[in-house]
Design a protein around this motif. Structure first.
Motif, PDB file in Angstrom:
ATOM      1  N   LYS A 152       0.843  -1.191   0.000  1.00  0.00           N
ATOM      2  CA  LYS A 152       0.000   0.000   0.000  1.00  0.00           C
ATOM      3  C   LYS A 152       0.876   1.239   0.000  1.00  0.00           C
ATOM      4  O   LYS A 152       1.693   1.428   0.916  1.00  0.00           O
ATOM      5  CB  LYS A 152      -0.910   0.025   1.236  1.00  0.00           C
ATOM      6  N   ASN A 153       0.709   2.056  -1.008  1.00  0.00           N
ATOM      7  CA  ASN A 153       1.410   3.336  -1.079  1.00  0.00           C
ATOM      8  C   ASN A 153       0.491   4.345  -1.744  1.00  0.00           C
ATOM      9  O   ASN A 153      -0.655   4.017  -2.106  1.00  0.00           O
ATOM     10  CB  ASN A 153       2.740   3.194  -1.834  1.00  0.00           C
ATOM     11  N   ALA A 154       0.966   5.573  -1.914  1.00  0.00           N
ATOM     12  CA  ALA A 154       0.111   6.616  -2.483  1.00  0.00           C
ATOM     13  C   ALA A 154      -0.380   6.242  -3.873  1.00  0.00           C
ATOM     14  O   ALA A 154      -1.540   6.506  -4.235  1.00  0.00           O
ATOM     15  CB  ALA A 154       0.870   7.941  -2.514  1.00  0.00           C
ATOM     16  N   THR A 155       0.468   5.608  -4.662  1.00  0.00           N
ATOM     17  CA  THR A 155       0.075   5.189  -6.009  1.00  0.00           C
ATOM     18  C   THR A 155      -1.067   4.183  -5.951  1.00  0.00           C
ATOM     19  O   THR A 155      -1.990   4.224  -6.781  1.00  0.00           O
ATOM     20  CB  THR A 155       1.282   4.582  -6.748  1.00  0.00           C
ATOM     21  N   THR A 156      -1.002   3.272  -4.979  1.00  0.00           N
ATOM     22  CA  THR A 156      -2.076   2.286  -4.804  1.00  0.00           C
ATOM     23  C   THR A 156      -3.411   2.963  -4.602  1.00  0.00           C
ATOM     24  O   THR A 156      -4.418   2.626  -5.247  1.00  0.00           O
ATOM     25  CB  THR A 156      -1.779   1.380  -3.597  1.00  0.00           C
ATOM     26  N   TYR A 157      -3.453   3.947  -3.708  1.00  0.00           N
ATOM     27  CA  TYR A 157      -4.721   4.610  -3.394  1.00  0.00           C
ATOM     28  C   TYR A 157      -5.200   5.486  -4.550  1.00  0.00           C
ATOM     29  O   TYR A 157      -6.403   5.546  -4.824  1.00  0.00           O
ATOM     30  CB  TYR A 157      -4.583   5.409  -2.102  1.00  0.00           C
ATOM     31  N   ARG A 158      -4.275   6.149  -5.220  1.00  0.00           N
ATOM     32  CA  ARG A 158      -4.688   6.936  -6.394  1.00  0.00           C
ATOM     33  C   ARG A 158      -5.321   6.036  -7.443  1.00  0.00           C
ATOM     34  O   ARG A 158      -6.356   6.372  -8.031  1.00  0.00           O
ATOM     35  CB  ARG A 158      -3.485   7.676  -6.992  1.00  0.00           C
ATOM     36  N   ARG A 159      -4.694   4.894  -7.683  1.00  0.00           N
ATOM     37  CA  ARG A 159      -5.200   3.978  -8.703  1.00  0.00           C
ATOM     38  C   ARG A 159      -6.573   3.440  -8.327  1.00  0.00           C
ATOM     39  O   ARG A 159      -7.504   3.454  -9.142  1.00  0.00           O
ATOM     40  CB  ARG A 159      -4.219   2.816  -8.876  1.00  0.00           C
ATOM     41  N   ILE A 160      -6.726   2.968  -7.098  1.00  0.00           N
ATOM     42  CA  ILE A 160      -7.984   2.349  -6.687  1.00  0.00           C
ATOM     43  C   ILE A 160      -9.121   3.357  -6.661  1.00  0.00           C
ATOM     44  O   ILE A 160     -10.210   3.109  -7.216  1.00  0.00           O
ATOM     45  CB  ILE A 160      -7.821   1.667  -5.319  1.00  0.00           C
ATOM     46  N   PHE A 161      -8.886   4.508  -6.042  1.00  0.00           N
ATOM     47  CA  PHE A 161      -9.969   5.481  -5.906  1.00  0.00           C
ATOM     48  C   PHE A 161     -10.284   6.193  -7.227  1.00  0.00           C
ATOM     49  O   PHE A 161     -11.405   6.672  -7.417  1.00  0.00           O
ATOM     50  CB  PHE A 161      -9.643   6.492  -4.810  1.00  0.00           C
ATOM     51  N   SER A 162      -9.321   6.244  -8.124  1.00  0.00           N
ATOM     52  CA  SER A 162      -9.594   6.809  -9.449  1.00  0.00           C
ATOM     53  C   SER A 162     -10.350   5.818 -10.320  1.00  0.00           C
ATOM     54  O   SER A 162     -11.231   6.194 -11.108  1.00  0.00           O
ATOM     55  CB  SER A 162      -8.282   7.211 -10.140  1.00  0.00           C
ATOM     56  N   LYS A 163     -10.022   4.538 -10.195  1.00  0.00           N
ATOM     57  CA  LYS A 163     -10.663   3.498 -11.006  1.00  0.00           C
ATOM     58  C   LYS A 163     -12.089   3.221 -10.541  1.00  0.00           C
ATOM     59  O   LYS A 163     -12.997   3.062 -11.369  1.00  0.00           O
ATOM     60  CB  LYS A 163      -9.841   2.209 -10.929  1.00  0.00           C
ATOM     61  N   LEU A 164     -12.306   3.180  -9.224  1.00  0.00           N
ATOM     62  CA  LEU A 164     -13.584   2.737  -8.691  1.00  0.00           C
ATOM     63  C   LEU A 164     -14.508   3.871  -8.266  1.00  0.00           C
ATOM     64  O   LEU A 164     -15.725   3.666  -8.192  1.00  0.00           O
ATOM     65  CB  LEU A 164     -13.358   1.823  -7.481  1.00  0.00           C
ATOM     66  N   ALA A 165     -13.941   5.026  -7.976  1.00  0.00           N
ATOM     67  CA  ALA A 165     -14.738   6.100  -7.374  1.00  0.00           C
ATOM     68  C   ALA A 165     -14.470   7.431  -8.063  1.00  0.00           C
ATOM     69  O   ALA A 165     -14.129   7.472  -9.247  1.00  0.00           O
ATOM     70  CB  ALA A 165     -14.432   6.168  -5.877  1.00  0.00           C
ATOM     71  N   ASP A 166     -14.628   8.520  -7.332  1.00  0.00           N
ATOM     72  CA  ASP A 166     -14.501   9.867  -7.891  1.00  0.00           C
ATOM     73  C   ASP A 166     -13.127  10.468  -7.647  1.00  0.00           C
ATOM     74  O   ASP A 166     -12.977  11.687  -7.595  1.00  0.00           O
ATOM     75  CB  ASP A 166     -15.578  10.782  -7.283  1.00  0.00           C
ATOM     76  N   GLY A 167     -12.127   9.611  -7.473  1.00  0.00           N
ATOM     77  CA  GLY A 167     -10.775  10.091  -7.246  1.00  0.00           C
ATOM     78  C   GLY A 167     -10.424  10.118  -5.773  1.00  0.00           C
ATOM     79  O   GLY A 167     -11.303  10.103  -4.900  1.00  0.00           O
TER      80      GLY A 167
END
Length: 234
Positions: A152-167
């Motif tokens: 888990k790192n910042a890139t992980t969260y950017r990718r997941i929340f951008s892919k599944l949600a509103d960023g």
């Protein structure tokens, strides 16, 4: 626009107990090698092996078991018996059999948020083990998505929340690890809600980002709703 539309949840020691089983396994390992070294020395060498092996095996039970075997070889100067190796493998397998013990306020909190927010389980570790624990917990239906990641790192969260949600800027991450759940989520632009757990693994310890505007800390998951309402009202 709502400030938060998606909420990510860590699994181990946020939704259910986990580290306590590793501690029990570690004690069994120390007892097994007790004739070769003092307990504190065995524990120290095991932690060194775990840290060293994260880059090769990642997080989870398989890497932990391999680190125990490696430590046994080192502690005994290569004289560890095949019977002892077999016992180490068995106590490692026992970790895969432990029951799922949900932490307080988990089910009612997820039920209250389900349907109001996009809920994502974001966890790292062994794929089979994490899937097993989620299935046994009975919590799977609360989540719109499940992401089992190697780290888990910042890139992980950017990718997941951008892919599944509103960023990431309109997302929140909830967890017990400052290093894995909170600091990188905040770095990605999300809110980070820290729920301390008494047995968080030492490798996950970093200083809390108390100066970060999007950092929050609560005592238990039952307080999450109040945090969300305060953010909405601000």
């Amino acid at each position: 626009m709502r400030p938060i539309t998606a909420i990510g949840f860590d699994a181990d020691d946020t939704l259910w107990q986990n580290e306590q089983y590793y501690r029990l396994t570690e004690q069994s390992f120390v007892d097994l090698l007790g004739e070769f070294a003092e307990g504190a020395h065995i524990t120290e060498r095991l932690l060194e092996a775990e840290k060293r092996n994260l880059a090769y095996y990642g997080f989870g039970i398989k890497g932990f078991t391999l680190s125990m075997i490696e430590t046994a070889i080192e502690i005994t100067g290569g004289q560890v018996s095949t019977d002892t190796i077999a016992e180490i493998l068995e106590i490692g397998r026992n970790l895969l059999r432990h029951p799922v013990e949900k932490l307080p306020h988990v089910e009612e909190t997820l039920e209250a948020l389900n349907g109001e927010y996009l809920l994502v389980l974001i966890t790292k570790g062994d794929l089979f083990d994490q899937e097993r624990k989620l299935a046994q917990s009975g919590l799977g239906d609360f989540f719109d998505a499940v992401e089992i990641v190697s780290d888990k790192n910042a890139t992980t969260y950017r990718r997941i929340f951008s892919k599944l949600a509103d960023g990431p800027e309109r997302a929140m991450m909830v967890g017990n690890s400052l290093k894995s759940d909170i600091v990188p989520a905040i770095a990605a632009g999300s809110y980070g809600v820290f729920i301390p757990h008494a047995l968080t693994w030492v490798v996950e310890h970093v200083e809390p980002p108390t100066d970060a505007p999007r950092f929050r800390q609560i005592e238990h998951l039952g307080q999450l709703g109040s945090v969300i309402e305060a953010i909405k009202a601000a």
